[in-house]
Enzyme design. Structure first.
Site, PDB file in Angstrom:
ATOM      1  CG  ASP A  51      -0.202   0.133   2.391  1.00 41.86           C
ATOM      2  OD1 ASP A  51       0.769  -0.437   2.665  1.00 41.86           O
ATOM      3  OD2 ASP A  51      -0.787   0.970   3.409  1.00 41.86           O
TER       4      ASP A  51
ATOM      5  CD  GLU B 132       4.036   1.297   7.262  1.00 42.06           C
ATOM      6  OE1 GLU B 132       4.823   1.208   8.234  1.00 42.06           O
ATOM      7  OE2 GLU B 132       3.789   2.042   6.173  1.00 42.06           O
TER       8      GLU B 132
ATOM      9  CG  ASP C 177       9.002   0.248   4.866  1.00 44.90           C
ATOM     10  OD1 ASP C 177       9.004   1.107   3.722  1.00 44.90           O
ATOM     11  OD2 ASP C 177       7.979   0.124   5.424  1.00 44.90           O
TER      12      ASP C 177
ATOM     13  CG  HIS D 184     -19.799  39.924  10.574  1.00 40.89           C
ATOM     14  ND1 HIS D 184     -18.825  40.846  11.028  1.00 40.89           N
ATOM     15  CD2 HIS D 184     -19.982  40.331   9.377  1.00 40.89           C
ATOM     16  CE1 HIS D 184     -18.723  41.828   9.781  1.00 40.89           C
ATOM     17  NE2 HIS D 184     -19.337  41.373   8.884  1.00 40.89           N
TER      18      HIS D 184
HETATM   19  N1  BES Z   1       8.756   3.202   5.537  1.00 46.90           N
HETATM   20  C1  BES Z   1       8.197   4.207   6.250  1.00 46.90           C
HETATM   21  C2  BES Z   1       8.789   4.448   7.666  1.00 46.90           C
HETATM   22  C3  BES Z   1      10.352   4.798   7.551  1.00 46.90           C
HETATM   23  C4  BES Z   1      10.635   5.765   6.565  1.00 46.90           C
HETATM   24  C5  BES Z   1      11.275   4.408   8.370  1.00 46.90           C
HETATM   25  C6  BES Z   1      12.011   6.026   6.549  1.00 46.90           C
HETATM   26  C7  BES Z   1      12.690   4.524   8.292  1.00 46.90           C
HETATM   27  C8  BES Z   1      12.829   5.645   7.283  1.00 46.90           C
HETATM   28  C9  BES Z   1       6.490   3.816   6.659  1.00 46.90           C
HETATM   29  O1  BES Z   1       5.994   3.216   5.354  1.00 46.90           O
HETATM   30  C10 BES Z   1       5.881   4.761   7.470  1.00 46.90           C
HETATM   31  O2  BES Z   1       5.675   5.626   6.654  1.00 46.90           O
HETATM   32  N2  BES Z   1       5.711   4.621   8.376  1.00 46.90           N
HETATM   33  C11 BES Z   1       4.684   5.668   9.042  1.00 46.90           C
HETATM   34  C12 BES Z   1       3.970   5.024  10.369  1.00 46.90           C
HETATM   35  C13 BES Z   1       2.526   4.504   9.845  1.00 46.90           C
HETATM   36  C14 BES Z   1       1.847   4.292  11.132  1.00 46.90           C
HETATM   37  C15 BES Z   1       1.561   5.474   9.091  1.00 46.90           C
HETATM   38  C16 BES Z   1       5.465   6.854   9.520  1.00 46.90           C
HETATM   39  O3  BES Z   1       6.615   6.587  10.206  1.00 46.90           O
HETATM   40  O4  BES Z   1       5.017   7.967   9.807  1.00 46.90           O
HETATM   41 MN    MN Z   2       7.025   2.146   4.306  1.00 49.37          MN
HETATM   42 MN    MN Z   3       5.299   5.150   4.602  1.00 52.75          MN
END
Ligand code: BES
Ligand code: MN
Ligand code: MN
Length: 457
Positions: free
Chosen positions: A88, A152, A179, A212
């Site tokens: 996703d 995720e 990731d 207003h």
């Molecule tokens: N891949 C990211 C997390 C990430 C990015 C870790 C760069 C380390 C370096 C992941 O897909 C993500 O975006 N996670 C979210 C949390 C989620 C609960 C929406 C985030 O970190 O904001």
């Molecule tokens: Mn990610």
């Molecule tokens: Mn992300």
């Protein structure tokens, strides 16, 4: 049989084309309009797993978006790696800031531009191509299980349930995830931790209707002004967070640990230039690397209220809202922090307004050991393909399910990420370097090999 290298060289163009096809599917998990696209993407991932040589691969329905699970068991007596990733993606807006369509991938100057190019389709797909490489060259060093989820970016709630219900099936020796990011291709690194998250939404209500601003302004509290004051008070003059108890459980690192974090190559000037800021900001007493790696933070992600259309409208809004997230570090509990935030925000609300606080998804921080056989296998894989020892770093992002791999499945995770901080993930013009994509595909099989070897003798 071909070597891994020969196989990858011979199939390199197809590897890229297949990723581009996957990037054309707008699998935005947060947007119900894309529900069918998300499903279509799950099916594409399943088909790729089967074609790559998995013994089985299937779609596992959940209360939300489906999970794709596949495996190739070569010898039950060999170790097993559980690969995790997500198919996703985040919403693509603001669309007008993209140079090309977010779901019409283009390769320009060696970079793949598309939503999900790096986070996480590009990185997840490296594992499918690595698996294909090992399977088709008849050289699988260990068993591989693959679990790719579709939620995720919206908190992984259903994957948490899936772990509970599939403990036997998910039995493995390690979880492997791509990731996260590296410092650079010249300075390969491995993240040895992720931060947790507590995500809140607040609403400040004033008068029973929009007013207003000339007739009533100055005589009735403006919820937008009050919200701004309340938010501003959440940091003190040292940029410490003022919520009582917020830092109580935070582990302070030793000087040696802090020195290690700060020894990573980092140029503040390049950082500032890249972001177009003249000064950095943050908690007093900590460096930028510490602020993003080992310290908790509080950020406004969105704030709205009143008139935001074209031109001017004189109005005193009846309410104002904000989305506020806190990044957490080991030993802080997401639920406890959410409760502390709520109590504090309600307490500081002046009598002129009523506030409503709700919690969205959260997750716990993790640190992954850097002295384990799995970490050493990852480091050796990097040495093999980069010719350099990787630097351990602490990443600022969150992957909530990683804490549950440990809690529910008893498994540690290795974060073998190949992204770069400036890949614009969650932003317009997300990109992933073709070089990084191929480098990942090249490196991953060595992880499996060295990890399997760590079990021998
Ligand atoms: N891949 C990211 C997390 C990430 C990015 C870790 C760069 C380390 C370096 C992941 O897909 C993500 O975006 N996670 C979210 C949390 C989620 C609960 C929406 C985030 O970190 O904001
Ligand atoms: Mn990610
Ligand atoms: Mn992300």
């Amino acid at each position: 049989m071909q070597s891994w290298n020969e196989y990858q060289l011979a199939n390199k163009d197809r590897f890229l084309d297949e990723l581009l096809d996957l990037l054309r599917i707008p699998s935005v998990s947060a947007d119900s309009k894309h529900k069918d696209d998300v499903k279509r993407c799950a099916e594409a991932v399943r088909d790729h797993l089967l074609k790559a040589g998995c013994d089985m691969a299937e779609i596992c329905e959940t209360a939300g978006h489906p999970i794709v699970y596949g495996q190739k068991i070569v010898d039950p007596s060999k170790p097993t790696v559980l690969v995790y990733g997500h198919y996703d993606v985040q919403p693509a807006d603001p669309l007008n800031l993209w140079h090309s369509g977010p779901f019409e991938p283009v390769v320009k100057d060696g970079k793949i531009y598309a939503r999900g190019a790096c986070d996480d389709k590009g990185q997840m797909f490296m594992h499918i191509k690595a698996l294909e490489t090992m399977a088709k060259t008849g050289s699988m060093p260990c068993n591989v299980k693959v679990m790719i989820e579709g939620e995720e970016e919206v908190g992984s709630n259903n994957l948490g349930i899936f772990l509970e219900n599939n403990k036997e099936r998910l039995k493995a020796d390690i979880v492997l995830v791509s990731d996260t990011s590296m410092i650079s291709m010249e300075h390969p690194s491995i993240e040895s931790g992720l931060r947790g998250l507590a995500y809140m939404e607040v609403e400040v209500n004033g008068p029973n209707r929009d007013l207003h601003s000339g007739v009533y302004g100055g005589a009735v509290a403006n919820p937008a002004t009050i919200l701004c004051k309340m938010i501003a008070s959440l940091h003190d003059e040292n940029n410490h967070i003022t919520i009582p108890g917020f830092y109580d459980t935070v582990q302070n690192l030793t000087e040696v640990e802090r020195a290690a974090i700060n020894s990573a190559p980092f140029s503040l000037d390049e950082y500032k230039a890249d972001l177009g800021v003249s000064e950095v900001w943050g908690e007093k007493g900590y460096t930028t690397l510490e602020r993003t790696g080992i310290r908790p933070t509080l950020e406004v992600n969105g704030i709205w209220g009143g008139y935001i259309g074209e031109g001017a409208k004189t109005v005193l809004p009846a309410k104002a809202n904000a989305k506020i997230s806190m990044r957490l570090v080991p030993n802080q509990s997401s639920d406890e922090i959410a409760a502390m935030f709520q109590a504090h925000f309600e307490k500081i609300a002046p009598g002129y307004v009523k506030v409503k606080v709700t919690a969205h998804h959260g997750g716990e921080a993790v640190v992954t050991p850097t002295d384990s056989p799995a970490y050493k296998a990852a480091a050796k894989a990097i040495v093999t393909t980069f010719g350099k020892e990787p630097i351990p770093t602490r990443g600022g992002g969150s992957i909530p399910i990683v804490a549950l791999f440990e809690k529910t499945l008893g498994l540690k995770t290795v974060l073998l990420g190949f992204g770069l901080d400036n890949d614009n993930i969650h932003s317009p013009n997300e990109k992933y370097d073709v070089f990084n994509y191929y480098k990942g595909i090249e490196t991953i099989p060595y992880f499996h090999k060295y990890f399997a070897e760590s079990f021998e003798g």
